[in-house]
Design a protein around this motif. Sequence first.
Motif, PDB file in Angstrom:
ATOM      1  N   SER A  62       0.827  -1.212   0.000  1.00  0.00           N
ATOM      2  CA  SER A  62       0.000   0.000   0.000  1.00  0.00           C
ATOM      3  C   SER A  62       0.854   1.252   0.000  1.00  0.00           C
ATOM      4  O   SER A  62       1.913   1.290   0.622  1.00  0.00           O
ATOM      5  CB  SER A  62      -0.885   0.032   1.251  1.00  0.00           C
ATOM      6  OG  SER A  62      -1.691  -1.113   1.339  1.00  0.00           O
ATOM      7  N   ALA A  63       0.358   2.282  -0.659  1.00  0.00           N
ATOM      8  CA  ALA A  63       0.967   3.603  -0.555  1.00  0.00           C
ATOM      9  C   ALA A  63       0.697   4.147   0.849  1.00  0.00           C
ATOM     10  O   ALA A  63      -0.299   3.775   1.482  1.00  0.00           O
ATOM     11  CB  ALA A  63       0.372   4.537  -1.606  1.00  0.00           C
ATOM     12  N   GLN A  64       1.563   5.023   1.315  1.00  0.00           N
ATOM     13  CA  GLN A  64       1.349   5.595   2.645  1.00  0.00           C
ATOM     14  C   GLN A  64       0.015   6.320   2.731  1.00  0.00           C
ATOM     15  O   GLN A  64      -0.653   6.264   3.766  1.00  0.00           O
ATOM     16  CB  GLN A  64       2.512   6.527   3.026  1.00  0.00           C
ATOM     17  CG  GLN A  64       3.757   5.756   3.370  1.00  0.00           C
ATOM     18  CD  GLN A  64       4.860   6.620   3.942  1.00  0.00           C
ATOM     19  OE1 GLN A  64       4.637   7.746   4.387  1.00  0.00           O
ATOM     20  NE2 GLN A  64       6.062   6.097   3.931  1.00  0.00           N
ATOM     21  N   ARG A  65      -0.394   6.964   1.653  1.00  0.00           N
ATOM     22  CA  ARG A  65      -1.698   7.653   1.636  1.00  0.00           C
ATOM     23  C   ARG A  65      -2.827   6.650   1.894  1.00  0.00           C
ATOM     24  O   ARG A  65      -3.783   6.939   2.608  1.00  0.00           O
ATOM     25  CB  ARG A  65      -1.888   8.368   0.295  1.00  0.00           C
ATOM     26  CG  ARG A  65      -3.207   9.045   0.124  1.00  0.00           C
ATOM     27  CD  ARG A  65      -3.352  10.267   1.013  1.00  0.00           C
ATOM     28  NE  ARG A  65      -4.692  10.235   1.564  1.00  0.00           N
ATOM     29  CZ  ARG A  65      -5.059  10.750   2.725  1.00  0.00           C
ATOM     30  NH1 ARG A  65      -4.197  11.373   3.476  1.00  0.00           N
ATOM     31  NH2 ARG A  65      -6.284  10.677   3.137  1.00  0.00           N
ATOM     32  N   ASP A  66      -2.723   5.473   1.316  1.00  0.00           N
ATOM     33  CA  ASP A  66      -3.735   4.442   1.537  1.00  0.00           C
ATOM     34  C   ASP A  66      -3.705   3.952   2.985  1.00  0.00           C
ATOM     35  O   ASP A  66      -4.753   3.681   3.575  1.00  0.00           O
ATOM     36  CB  ASP A  66      -3.540   3.273   0.569  1.00  0.00           C
ATOM     37  CG  ASP A  66      -3.758   3.681  -0.884  1.00  0.00           C
ATOM     38  OD1 ASP A  66      -4.587   4.592  -1.124  1.00  0.00           O
ATOM     39  OD2 ASP A  66      -3.091   3.115  -1.762  1.00  0.00           O
ATOM     40  N   LEU A  67      -2.506   3.842   3.547  1.00  0.00           N
ATOM     41  CA  LEU A  67      -2.403   3.445   4.959  1.00  0.00           C
ATOM     42  C   LEU A  67      -3.081   4.468   5.870  1.00  0.00           C
ATOM     43  O   LEU A  67      -3.691   4.105   6.868  1.00  0.00           O
ATOM     44  CB  LEU A  67      -0.942   3.253   5.373  1.00  0.00           C
ATOM     45  CG  LEU A  67      -0.267   2.001   4.841  1.00  0.00           C
ATOM     46  CD1 LEU A  67       1.223   2.007   5.187  1.00  0.00           C
ATOM     47  CD2 LEU A  67      -0.947   0.751   5.367  1.00  0.00           C
ATOM     48  N   VAL A  68      -2.974   5.732   5.511  1.00  0.00           N
ATOM     49  CA  VAL A  68      -3.664   6.784   6.267  1.00  0.00           C
ATOM     50  C   VAL A  68      -5.166   6.492   6.263  1.00  0.00           C
ATOM     51  O   VAL A  68      -5.830   6.543   7.299  1.00  0.00           O
ATOM     52  CB  VAL A  68      -3.366   8.183   5.676  1.00  0.00           C
ATOM     53  CG1 VAL A  68      -4.305   9.240   6.214  1.00  0.00           C
ATOM     54  CG2 VAL A  68      -1.912   8.561   5.949  1.00  0.00           C
ATOM     55  N   ASP A  69      -5.702   6.170   5.105  1.00  0.00           N
ATOM     56  CA  ASP A  69      -7.134   5.874   4.994  1.00  0.00           C
ATOM     57  C   ASP A  69      -7.515   4.607   5.749  1.00  0.00           C
ATOM     58  O   ASP A  69      -8.522   4.570   6.453  1.00  0.00           O
ATOM     59  CB  ASP A  69      -7.540   5.734   3.527  1.00  0.00           C
ATOM     60  CG  ASP A  69      -7.399   7.029   2.746  1.00  0.00           C
ATOM     61  OD1 ASP A  69      -7.384   8.117   3.368  1.00  0.00           O
ATOM     62  OD2 ASP A  69      -7.294   6.959   1.514  1.00  0.00           O
ATOM     63  N   TYR A  70      -6.728   3.552   5.619  1.00  0.00           N
ATOM     64  CA  TYR A  70      -7.051   2.266   6.248  1.00  0.00           C
ATOM     65  C   TYR A  70      -6.987   2.331   7.769  1.00  0.00           C
ATOM     66  O   TYR A  70      -7.756   1.663   8.458  1.00  0.00           O
ATOM     67  CB  TYR A  70      -6.085   1.162   5.809  1.00  0.00           C
ATOM     68  CG  TYR A  70      -5.973   0.892   4.331  1.00  0.00           C
ATOM     69  CD1 TYR A  70      -7.019   1.153   3.444  1.00  0.00           C
ATOM     70  CD2 TYR A  70      -4.813   0.350   3.812  1.00  0.00           C
ATOM     71  CE1 TYR A  70      -6.896   0.891   2.095  1.00  0.00           C
ATOM     72  CE2 TYR A  70      -4.677   0.076   2.454  1.00  0.00           C
ATOM     73  CZ  TYR A  70      -5.719   0.355   1.606  1.00  0.00           C
ATOM     74  OH  TYR A  70      -5.584   0.093   0.272  1.00  0.00           O
ATOM     75  N   THR A  71      -6.000   3.079   8.272  1.00  0.00           N
ATOM     76  CA  THR A  71      -5.739   3.054   9.716  1.00  0.00           C
ATOM     77  C   THR A  71      -6.311   4.246  10.468  1.00  0.00           C
ATOM     78  O   THR A  71      -6.327   4.228  11.697  1.00  0.00           O
ATOM     79  CB  THR A  71      -4.222   3.005   9.987  1.00  0.00           C
ATOM     80  OG1 THR A  71      -3.621   4.200   9.464  1.00  0.00           O
ATOM     81  CG2 THR A  71      -3.576   1.768   9.377  1.00  0.00           C
ATOM     82  N   ALA A  72      -6.731   5.277   9.753  1.00  0.00           N
ATOM     83  CA  ALA A  72      -7.201   6.519  10.363  1.00  0.00           C
ATOM     84  C   ALA A  72      -6.105   7.192  11.183  1.00  0.00           C
ATOM     85  O   ALA A  72      -6.362   7.833  12.195  1.00  0.00           O
ATOM     86  CB  ALA A  72      -8.457   6.288  11.207  1.00  0.00           C
TER      87      ALA A  72
END
Length: 151
Positions: A62-72
């Motif tokens: 995952s891109a870090q931006r996606d991790l932001v979305d997944y993990t809040a």
Amino acid sequence: MSTMQDKSQREDDGYDFTRQVGHLLRRVHQRYVAIFQNHISDPQLTAVQFTTLCALRDRGPSAQRDLVDYTAVDQATIRGIVARLKARGLVELGPDPEDGRKVIVMLTSAGAELLDQVIPAARGITELAYGELNPAERVALDYLLRKMLAS
């Protein structure tokens, strides 16, 4: 206004911050983090790092931006988390196969092994976090928290 008058006015307005949802949620979160740190089988692993590893396991590279979305978790924090996990060899960075300009985060075999080791402890942590809530209360709590998040 004197201190005694300040206190009297606060008592008269009926607002007790200790009974407010934000204060209670913060205290519950503090309690959870303490339980996590005291019972996780890897004392170097934080609750947010564990969540990030789980997101990578579940979602794949995952891109870090996606991790932001997944993990809040906010962007600055996720950057630090990824750096610490990378330093431990639990994740690695690489180019996105679809967009070479993007960097993706990938779970390493060491990261997957660590998850396998700590998930039993994480299940126990969840049990400890629920405390004395009965099964119906646990379902209700989960439902209400999700409903609050959705609104």
